[in-house]
Scaffold this active site. Sequence first.
Site, PDB file in Angstrom:
ATOM      1  N   VAL A  80      60.933 142.786 133.547  1.00  0.00           N
ATOM      2  CA  VAL A  80      59.836 142.512 132.613  1.00  0.00           C
ATOM      3  C   VAL A  80      58.680 143.471 132.881  1.00  0.00           C
ATOM      4  O   VAL A  80      58.215 143.600 134.014  1.00  0.00           O
ATOM      5  CB  VAL A  80      59.335 141.057 132.754  1.00  0.00           C
ATOM      6  N   CYS A  81      58.218 144.153 131.821  1.00  0.00           N
ATOM      7  CA  CYS A  81      57.012 144.976 131.917  1.00  0.00           C
ATOM      8  C   CYS A  81      56.137 144.660 130.707  1.00  0.00           C
ATOM      9  O   CYS A  81      56.402 143.708 129.968  1.00  0.00           O
ATOM     10  CB  CYS A  81      57.348 146.459 132.000  1.00  0.00           C
ATOM     11  N   ALA A  82      55.099 145.436 130.482  1.00  0.00           N
ATOM     12  CA  ALA A  82      54.152 145.129 129.410  1.00  0.00           C
ATOM     13  C   ALA A  82      54.726 145.403 128.028  1.00  0.00           C
ATOM     14  O   ALA A  82      54.582 144.592 127.114  1.00  0.00           O
ATOM     15  CB  ALA A  82      52.867 145.918 129.606  1.00  0.00           C
TER      16      ALA A  82
END
Length: 396
Positions: free
Chosen positions: A298-300
Amino acid sequence: MPPQVPGNIAQAFKDMIPFALSVTFFWIVDIVVRALSHGNTAELVTTLLSPLFRAANGYLGFAIIFGFMAFFWFIGVHGPSVVGPAVIAIMYNNQVENLRLFRVGEHAHYALTQSTQDFVALIGGTGATLLVPYIFIFLCKSPELKAVGKASVIPTTFAVNEPLLFGAPIILNPVFMVPFIITPILNSWILKFFVDNLGMNGFMHFLPWPTPGPIGIYMASNFSVLSLLLIAIILVLDFTIWFPFIKAYDKLKLDEEHEIELQKAAAATAGGGTAAPIEVEENTPDFNSREHTNVLVVCAGGGTSGILANSLNKYAKENDIPLEATARAYGQDMDLIKDMDIVILAPQMDAMKDEMRKYTDQYGAVLVPTTGKQYIGLTRDGEGAMKLIFEKINEK
């Protein structure tokens, strides 16, 4: 819902009640607004926020919006996610209005649009870093900076610049604070000057944010000839701003690398001319100890998480490891966590760590927050990422 109902279908029913309540509430509000003002809710909101719209569309507004996006990112918080919600409605409204004006033969005069953010102010990612990897590769002498440039040049070209931001590093690096914040502001001011004074139409076509900046500028402006001049000026300006700071950092890195080499040579001399080999205890986890492992990264925005997930999947396939990695932007498909064994959280989402842990604890998944250099290292090292995953699972 009964346990026999698939999770995605059950989630749809869970969402029906809050969705229905929201629609009902705003439907009632709209009825009241229409009765009292002879207009709809959207028109009322636009009228009430018109002072904000006018302020945001000025030079000062551009400086505040894009300056703070860069500032927050510089201190480790994903700037567009912080500032974006406050202005995204203005940006989208302006871009739609630009297209309407263009279609009726008028000047599309709104400079503040979503494409302004994606392709001008944040060209190559937050900080307007499109040219930075190229400068690292071709104009720096430090082997480390050249390596960072080669590793980040393709992602940064497509506006995924986390490998550069954490690899150099640029984030929290005082050498780069000025160009990182100033360049997006000046880029946006140049665009506004072109729109306000040279008659160039503002951006009117929506394109995916990973579109390379120069291509996005040309296409979103409906292939305006003036946009080609705009592209050239922005690239020259960005190079002019970034280059002296990069060269200063290159000298610091060279001095640092030279000092390390001197220390190694001194250690070798003290040991009789040969450095004693360092014994490293091998403690490699058994990658096939589990029947199957599901990993969520998960990243932005879903950019670097995709790079890490691809690295994991490639290594797993090449070595017949029963593992599958999936990438998502924060907030997307959170129900996926219930099927995951481990969730890797990108460093820019560290502020969301406690919130994410609620989900992972609920479904029994392992949460692995990462630091900047560690995360970027994992995107380049499939084996290292695999070792980290199984070490964390075995610690559970």
